[in-house]
Design an enzyme around this catalytic site. Structure first.
Site, short mmCIF file in Angstrom:
data_model
loop_
_atom_site.label_atom_id
_atom_site.label_comp_id
_atom_site.label_asym_id
_atom_site.label_seq_id
_atom_site.Cartn_x
_atom_site.Cartn_y
_atom_site.Cartn_z
N LEU A 78 0.83 -1.21 0.00
CA LEU A 78 0.00 0.00 0.00
C LEU A 78 0.86 1.26 0.00
CD1 LEU A 78 -2.70 -1.10 2.63
CD2 LEU A 78 -2.65 -1.49 0.15
N ASP A 107 13.72 2.62 10.64
CA ASP A 107 12.85 1.79 11.47
C ASP A 107 11.93 2.75 12.22
OD1 ASP A 107 11.66 0.27 13.47
OD2 ASP A 107 13.41 -1.03 13.70
N CYS A 155 2.40 3.87 6.41
CA CYS A 155 2.00 2.54 5.95
C CYS A 155 2.85 1.44 6.58
CB CYS A 155 2.10 2.43 4.43
SG CYS A 155 0.84 3.36 3.56
N TYR A 189 -2.60 -7.53 16.75
CA TYR A 189 -2.77 -6.71 15.53
C TYR A 189 -3.99 -5.79 15.66
CZ TYR A 189 -3.06 -5.62 10.52
OH TYR A 189 -3.11 -4.97 9.32
N LYS A 227 -4.12 -1.63 15.79
CA LYS A 227 -4.87 -0.84 14.80
C LYS A 227 -6.00 -0.05 15.46
CE LYS A 227 -2.45 -2.02 11.21
NZ LYS A 227 -1.64 -0.98 10.52
N1 NAD Z 1 -2.70 -5.79 2.86
C1 NAD Z 1 -3.80 -5.79 3.60
O1 NAD Z 1 -4.74 -6.56 3.34
C2 NAD Z 1 -3.94 -4.84 4.76
C3 NAD Z 1 -5.18 -4.78 5.41
C4 NAD Z 1 -5.35 -3.91 6.47
C5 NAD Z 1 -4.31 -3.12 6.88
N2 NAD Z 1 -3.11 -3.19 6.25
C6 NAD Z 1 -2.04 -2.32 6.76
O2 NAD Z 1 -1.50 -1.57 5.68
C7 NAD Z 1 -0.15 -1.25 5.96
C8 NAD Z 1 0.70 -1.65 4.75
O3 NAD Z 1 0.62 -3.05 4.61
P1 NAD Z 1 0.94 -3.82 3.25
O4 NAD Z 1 -0.15 -4.78 3.03
O5 NAD Z 1 1.29 -2.84 2.21
O6 NAD Z 1 2.21 -4.66 3.73
P2 NAD Z 1 3.68 -4.82 3.14
O7 NAD Z 1 4.32 -5.86 3.99
O8 NAD Z 1 3.63 -4.99 1.67
O9 NAD Z 1 4.35 -3.40 3.44
C9 NAD Z 1 4.67 -3.00 4.74
C10 NAD Z 1 5.98 -2.22 4.68
O10 NAD Z 1 6.28 -1.80 6.02
C11 NAD Z 1 7.67 -1.95 6.21
N3 NAD Z 1 7.97 -2.06 7.63
C12 NAD Z 1 7.69 -3.06 8.49
N4 NAD Z 1 8.16 -2.80 9.71
C13 NAD Z 1 8.77 -1.58 9.63
C14 NAD Z 1 9.45 -0.76 10.56
N5 NAD Z 1 9.63 -1.14 11.84
N6 NAD Z 1 9.92 0.43 10.14
C15 NAD Z 1 9.78 0.82 8.84
N7 NAD Z 1 9.16 0.08 7.92
C16 NAD Z 1 8.65 -1.11 8.31
C17 NAD Z 1 8.02 -3.23 5.45
O11 NAD Z 1 9.42 -3.33 5.17
C18 NAD Z 1 7.16 -3.08 4.20
O12 NAD Z 1 7.86 -2.41 3.17
C19 NAD Z 1 0.22 -2.01 7.24
O13 NAD Z 1 0.13 -1.11 8.32
C20 NAD Z 1 -0.87 -3.06 7.35
O14 NAD Z 1 -1.10 -3.44 8.68
C21 NAD Z 1 -2.89 -4.02 5.19
#
Ligand code: NAD
Length: 255
Positions: free
Chosen positions: A17, A59, A86, A161, A165
């Site tokens: 995202l 981080d 994100c 989780y 959130k």
């Molecule tokens: N994909 C879904 O279905 C979904 C649904 C609800 C919420 N979300 C939320 O959306 C956000 C993005 O998720 P996504 O699906 O794109 O996941 P993703 O794993 O593709 O991307 C998450 C990114 O966060 C980075 N990250 C993780 N820990 C970190 C840290 N400590 N510091 C800096 N960067 C860090 C990762 O390296 C990765 O690039 C998240 O917060 C997730 O909880 C996703």
């Protein structure tokens, strides 16, 4: 807030995202800094998108690293106007598992990244935004955070989780109220099921079961659809203090 010409910082912008949002903000003319722990993917995306997109290894749980990311984003763009949070981790672990109660540090880690990490980025970015010249609407900055529908209908195994959130959802209104005097808006998106590497990390059966529950459209969301709502939140001055579900009407079942 107009996106063209603004300075933006996207945590977790190397993947999923966040990466979709980086692409859209860059296409709309923003100077974008990706702050992510994933150096390889972050640097590759910045290289692909050209000179207005930057990467800094960050981080979000570190005060020093996040401060450096805010300083970097401010320096390359001249000012920081937009933050999109994100960065996040997903876990599915029972509180009472086969090996006994969930180790406390596993719960704390999810809270540290998803909730405290989001707050860390918000507080430091807001300090930089408060120094901006206000636009015609009186706006100095806009912050978009990422919650999840798990904040509202978390499944078995999602206690950590969902709590992280729900914490993001809970801080929207008090932050919007506090940051109003600085001309900074804040809102969050609660995605349902989106097609990203995070989703792909779930077992195939779990993905299929969830996809079957989405009323319409009956498919996972696309990062570009998340980015479209983030864009709207940035552009619409009336949107503040709210969390919007983006989920095709999905209401998750208990398991
Ligand atoms: N994909 C879904 O279905 C979904 C649904 C609800 C919420 N979300 C939320 O959306 C956000 C993005 O998720 P996504 O699906 O794109 O996941 P993703 O794993 O593709 O991307 C998450 C990114 O966060 C980075 N990250 C993780 N820990 C970190 C840290 N400590 N510091 C800096 N960067 C860090 C990762 O390296 C990765 O690039 C998240 O917060 C997730 O909880 C996703």
């Amino acid at each position: 807030m107009q996106i063209a010409g603004c300075g933006a910082l996207v945590t977790g912008g190397a993947s999923g995202l966040g990466a979709g949002t980086v692409r859209r903000l860059a296409a709309l003319g923003a100077t974008v800094t990706i702050a992510d722990v994933n150096q390889e993917a972050g640097a590759a995306l910045a290289a692909e998108l050209g000179e207005r997109v930057h990467f800094i290894a960050t981080d979000v749980t570190s005060a020093e690293q996040m401060q450096a990311a805010v300083a970097h984003a401010t320096a390359v763009a001249g000012a920081l106007h937009v933050l999109v949070c994100c960065a996040g981790v997903a876990t599915a672990e029972r509180t009472l598992g086969k090996e006994g109660p969930l180790p406390l540090e596993r719960f704390a880690r999810v809270i540290a990244v998803n909730l405290t990490g989001t707050y860390n980025a918000v507080r430091l970015a807001a300090a930089a935004m408060a120094r901006n010249m206000a636009n015609d609407e009186g706006e100095r900055g806009v912050i978009v955070c990422t919650a999840s529908i798990a904040a509202f209908d978390g499944q078995v195994g999602q206690a950590a989780y969902s709590a992280s959130k729900a914490g993001v959802v809970g801080m929207m209104l008090p932050l919007a109220r506090e940051l109003a005097r600085h001309g900074i808006r804040i809102a969050s998106i609660a995605p349902g099921m989106f097609d990203t590497p995070m989703l792909a990390s779930l077992p195939e059966a779990a993905i299929a079961a969830l996809a079957a529950q989405v009323p319409f459209p009956p498919r996972p969301g696309r990062p570009a659809e998340y980015a479209a709502l983030a864009q709207h939140m940035i552009e619409n001055p009336m949107l503040n203090g709210e969390t919007i579900r983006l989920d095709g009407a999905l209401r998750m079942a208990p398991r």
